[in-house]
Design a protein around this motif. Structure first.
Motif, PDB file in Angstrom:
ATOM      1  N   UNK A 352       0.853  -1.201   0.000  1.00 28.71           N
ATOM      2  CA  UNK A 352       0.000   0.000   0.000  1.00 28.71           C
ATOM      3  C   UNK A 352       0.885   1.246   0.000  1.00 28.71           C
ATOM      4  N   UNK A 353       1.625   1.485  -1.093  1.00 28.72           N
ATOM      5  CA  UNK A 353       2.585   2.596  -1.127  1.00 28.72           C
ATOM      6  C   UNK A 353       1.943   3.971  -0.974  1.00 28.72           C
ATOM      7  N   UNK A 354       0.635   4.073  -1.213  1.00 24.69           N
ATOM      8  CA  UNK A 354      -0.039   5.365  -1.055  1.00 24.69           C
ATOM      9  C   UNK A 354      -0.025   5.842   0.396  1.00 24.69           C
ATOM     10  N   UNK A 355       0.192   4.904   1.320  1.00 23.52           N
ATOM     11  CA  UNK A 355       0.227   5.273   2.729  1.00 23.52           C
ATOM     12  C   UNK A 355       1.565   5.894   3.137  1.00 23.52           C
ATOM     13  N   UNK A 356       2.558   5.804   2.260  1.00 26.60           N
ATOM     14  CA  UNK A 356       3.863   6.386   2.562  1.00 26.60           C
ATOM     15  C   UNK A 356       3.819   7.895   2.359  1.00 26.60           C
ATOM     16  N   UNK A 357       4.596   8.595   3.156  1.00 21.18           N
ATOM     17  CA  UNK A 357       4.731  10.037   2.980  1.00 21.18           C
ATOM     18  C   UNK A 357       5.579  10.321   1.746  1.00 21.18           C
ATOM     19  N   UNK A 358       5.508  11.535   1.188  1.00 17.80           N
ATOM     20  CA  UNK A 358       6.357  11.867   0.027  1.00 17.80           C
ATOM     21  C   UNK A 358       7.842  11.619   0.306  1.00 17.80           C
ATOM     22  N   UNK A 359       8.271  11.920   1.537  1.00 17.74           N
ATOM     23  CA  UNK A 359       9.674  11.710   1.893  1.00 17.74           C
ATOM     24  C   UNK A 359      10.019  10.225   1.913  1.00 17.74           C
ATOM     25  N   UNK A 360       9.102   9.406   2.417  1.00 16.15           N
ATOM     26  CA  UNK A 360       9.339   7.957   2.447  1.00 16.15           C
ATOM     27  C   UNK A 360       9.344   7.366   1.043  1.00 16.15           C
ATOM     28  N   UNK A 361       8.456   7.849   0.173  1.00 12.74           N
ATOM     29  CA  UNK A 361       8.446   7.369  -1.214  1.00 12.74           C
ATOM     30  C   UNK A 361       9.745   7.741  -1.921  1.00 12.74           C
ATOM     31  N   UNK A 362      10.242   8.943  -1.624  1.00 14.60           N
ATOM     32  CA  UNK A 362      11.522   9.370  -2.187  1.00 14.60           C
ATOM     33  C   UNK A 362      12.641   8.453  -1.697  1.00 14.60           C
ATOM     34  N   UNK A 363      12.618   8.123  -0.413  1.00  8.88           N
ATOM     35  CA  UNK A 363      13.637   7.225   0.153  1.00  8.88           C
ATOM     36  C   UNK A 363      13.592   5.860  -0.518  1.00  8.88           C
ATOM     37  N   UNK A 364      12.372   5.351  -0.764  1.00 10.00           N
ATOM     38  CA  UNK A 364      12.239   4.045  -1.405  1.00 10.00           C
ATOM     39  C   UNK A 364      12.802   4.077  -2.824  1.00 10.00           C
ATOM     40  N   UNK A 365      12.526   5.161  -3.551  1.00  6.97           N
ATOM     41  CA  UNK A 365      13.050   5.309  -4.912  1.00  6.97           C
ATOM     42  C   UNK A 365      14.570   5.287  -4.907  1.00  6.97           C
ATOM     43  N   UNK A 366      15.174   5.985  -3.947  1.00  2.00           N
ATOM     44  CA  UNK A 366      16.636   6.028  -3.844  1.00  2.00           C
ATOM     45  C   UNK A 366      17.195   4.645  -3.534  1.00  2.00           C
ATOM     46  N   UNK A 367      16.529   3.914  -2.648  1.00  2.00           N
ATOM     47  CA  UNK A 367      17.011   2.584  -2.267  1.00  2.00           C
ATOM     48  C   UNK A 367      17.000   1.605  -3.450  1.00  2.00           C
ATOM     49  N   UNK A 368      16.063   1.808  -4.389  1.00  4.56           N
ATOM     50  CA  UNK A 368      15.864   0.822  -5.459  1.00  4.56           C
ATOM     51  C   UNK A 368      16.588   1.161  -6.753  1.00  4.56           C
ATOM     52  N   UNK A 369      17.163   2.352  -6.857  1.00  2.00           N
ATOM     53  CA  UNK A 369      17.604   2.833  -8.169  1.00  2.00           C
ATOM     54  C   UNK A 369      18.783   2.065  -8.764  1.00  2.00           C
TER      55      UNK A 369
END
Length: 444
Positions: A352-369
């Protein structure tokens, strides 16, 4: 008896899990291509005249450049007869590259099949090279080797592509630990080749893996001599050289190599960590502390930044600044606990990624790149999401929905595995920080 049944069920589940990635790789191109072809048939306005290959290429390029990759893919799907009629045109290889980039892999393979049936060996070689490029990005090295060995690299490809093919062949052999044979492929590239520095970099890696560090250093210096400009490849070369020098006790040389890495480079964090480690070996604890503190100022989810918190506190202990070291260990513990909480939150919220904050979504993007297998699945998700929004026939829509579910499950599993690995590493740093703080208290 229930225990036996339980064991049998577990073995069957493991077998099913082991087979899933392979069947997914087979089903994805088949089902996605079927859906794309169905959509293309429903959009006759996309079809162009067989002789208008240049117009098709312009429209595809324009759609891709504007971020409308589905339109670019559909244009290609709708105009396969145009491409078949013009399969010998060199620009067709660029269309295949675009299809592979956006995970329309089935259509890309269809293009290769058209070239193979045409009897045009040059066209087939160019498209096979693009396929090998894609396989290399997926780290399917045995397939890379077999595809490239099946074509006449030197005569059918441009010089730039032939040089890149030699590097891919060498890299494929490296993955099989055939380092000496790999070096022979890299040696085929001359200093005037655009790929020469990459060949020398791979040569150095092959030598390092055989513990021939002197030859490795020569290869790196050869590359830097040809083009000493501070581009990203030069930064990578200096970083590799620095860590090799560090490993073999040339601490002063290592520090000099790391200093050549530009602070805005993607290799800057590793270079700063290496600079600090070399200073520690020289017992230059102030120099080490400066490097680690510089890393700590970076608000990045990077393993080098994470290591710097622990090593900064360790440097302060060596300087006998126990009070400051205690505060530094406490800071490290807080930092690691915050990272662990973030990884736990990201892992729990993947479905449920919509529950993440914008900052958390940004962190996830960085972790996966920097993880190509995850990026591949993300690209497939994007194309399937588009297909699910389109008016497909009932059977095709059902197949696409089932495929999308499987791709999503594979994506979530890959991300969870990655986050679990990061969690384990950070948990180790946390334990070492707590141990370091406890030792300080004991000494006092």
């Amino acid at each position: 008896m229930p225990l036996l049944l339980g064991v049998c069920w577990l073995l069957l589940a493991q077998a099913s899990s082991a087979q899933q990635p392979e069947s997914l790789d087979e089903d994805y191109p088949r089902i996605s291509t079927r859906a794309l072809q169905e959509l293309a048939t429903k959009n006759p306005t996309l079809v162009m005249d067989k002789k208008n290959i240049n117009g098709l290429i312009r429209q595809v390029s324009r759609a891709d450049a504007s971020g409308n990759s589905p339109q670019a893919i559909l244009l290609i799907a709708a105009n396969m007869p145009v491409l078949q009629h013009n399969i010998g045109e060199k620009e067709i290889a660029g269309l295949a590259r675009l299809l592979f980039k956006h995970q329309a892999t089935g259509l890309a393979k269809d293009l290769l099949a058209l070239a193979s049936r045409s009897g045009d060996g040059y066209a087939e070689a160019r498209l096979t090279f693009e396929y090998a490029r894609y396989l290399a990005s997926q780290q399917q090295w045995q397939d890379v080797y077999s595809k490239l060995k099946a074509i006449d690299i030197n005569n059918a490809l441009s010089q730039a592509d032939a040089d890149e093919a030699q590097i891919m062949l060498g890299a494929a052999l490296q993955q099989q630990k055939k380092h000496r044979v790999a070096v022979e492929y890299f040696a085929r590239l001359k200093p005037d080749s655009e790929q020469y520095r990459i060949a020398q970099l791979n040569t150095a890696v092959a030598y390092i893996r055989q513990d021939w560090w002197t030859d490795a250093h020569i290869a790196i210096k050869n590359a830097l001599k040809v083009s000493p400009s501070k581009d990203e490849l030069a930064n990578r070369l200096y970083t590799l050289l620095g860590f090799s020098q560090l490993q073999h006790g040339f601490y002063r040389d290592a520090r000099e190599s790391f200093r050549h890495v530009h602070l805005k480079s993607g290799y800057a964090n590793r270079a700063l960590l290496g600079l600090g480690a070399a200073a520690l070996h020289q017992e230059d604890f102030i120099g080490a502390l400066n490097a680690f503190n510089h890393l700590k100022k970076k608000d990045e989810h990077d393993i080098s930044v994470a290591e710097s918190y622990l090593l900064s506190a360790f440097s302060l202990v060596q300087l006998k600044q126990n009070k400051t070291a205690s505060a530094s260990y406490t800071e490290a513990i807080t930092y690691y606990e915050r990272l662990l909480a973030l990884y736990s939150t990201l892992s729990r919220s993947l479905a449920t990624p919509d529950q993440l904050s914008p900052e958390q979504r940004k962190s996830l993007t960085i972790e996966l790149r920097d993880h190509p297998e995850i990026q591949t699945l993300a690209g497939r998700q994007q194309l399937l999401n588009f297909l699910q929004s389109q008016p497909l026939s009932a059977n095709t829509a059902k197949a696409v929905d089932a495929l999308a579910l499987r791709v999503n499950q594979a994506y979530l599993e890959q991300v969870r595995v990655l986050l679990d690995k990061k969690h384990t590493i950070i948990d180790s740093y946390l334990s070492q920080s707590r141990f370091g703080l406890a030792r300080l208290f004991d000494s006092e």
